[in-house]
Scaffold this active site. Structure first.
Site, PDB file in Angstrom:
ATOM      1  N   CYS A  38      36.101  31.833  38.942  1.00 50.30           N
ATOM      2  CA  CYS A  38      36.660  32.358  37.694  1.00 50.30           C
ATOM      3  C   CYS A  38      36.991  33.850  37.811  1.00 50.30           C
ATOM      4  O   CYS A  38      36.085  34.679  37.911  1.00 50.30           O
ATOM      5  CB  CYS A  38      35.652  32.103  36.570  1.00 50.30           C
ATOM      6  SG  CYS A  38      35.972  32.965  35.040  1.00 50.30           S
ATOM      7  N   CYS A  41      35.538  36.071  35.091  1.00 45.44           N
ATOM      8  CA  CYS A  41      34.088  36.204  35.288  1.00 45.44           C
ATOM      9  C   CYS A  41      33.798  37.332  36.276  1.00 45.44           C
ATOM     10  O   CYS A  41      32.872  38.123  36.076  1.00 45.44           O
ATOM     11  CB  CYS A  41      33.488  34.900  35.809  1.00 45.44           C
ATOM     12  SG  CYS A  41      33.671  33.502  34.686  1.00 45.44           S
TER      13      CYS A  41
END
Length: 110
Positions: A38, A41
């Site tokens: 991600c 993230c």
């Protein structure tokens, strides 16, 4: 394993029991639900580390790929999701990338 953890850095969750124990042991917990693939993230990661270093909250990093059941229990639908817990109860949740000031404000309101 000792329940005394270094809370100045994010704690990577290894087991379901560890996750529940840490939430039970600490009055203020921030859970960062993430995945290695991600991008957002990864952008949030330094901010989460600063949050652990600069606040009294215990910051947990929970890989949703490794802990799908815990992510499901928390109704995590997208990542990054930051969950703020006070005495084991969710008080706030932020989804997506947020400024450090927003995260600190959420911790201070617990």
């Amino acid at each position: 394993m000792s329940s005394v953890a270094d809370t100045s850095e994010p704690i990577h969750v290894d087991t379901t029991d560890q996750f529940h124990d840490l939430i039970a042991e600490h009055p203020t917990v921030v859970v960062d639900y993430y995945a290695d693939w991600c991008g957002p993230c990864k952008m949030l990661e330094p901010t989460v580390a600063e949050l652990a270093a600069e606040t009294d909250a215990v910051v947990l990093k929970l890989d949703i790929e490794a802990h799908q059941e815990l992510a499901s229990e928390a109704s995590v639908r997208s990542i990054p999701t930051i969950q703020f817990l006070a005495d084991g109860e969710e008080s706030e949740r932020l989804v997506g990338v947020h400024d450090k000031s927003e995260l600190v404000e959420a911790v201070e309101s617990l």
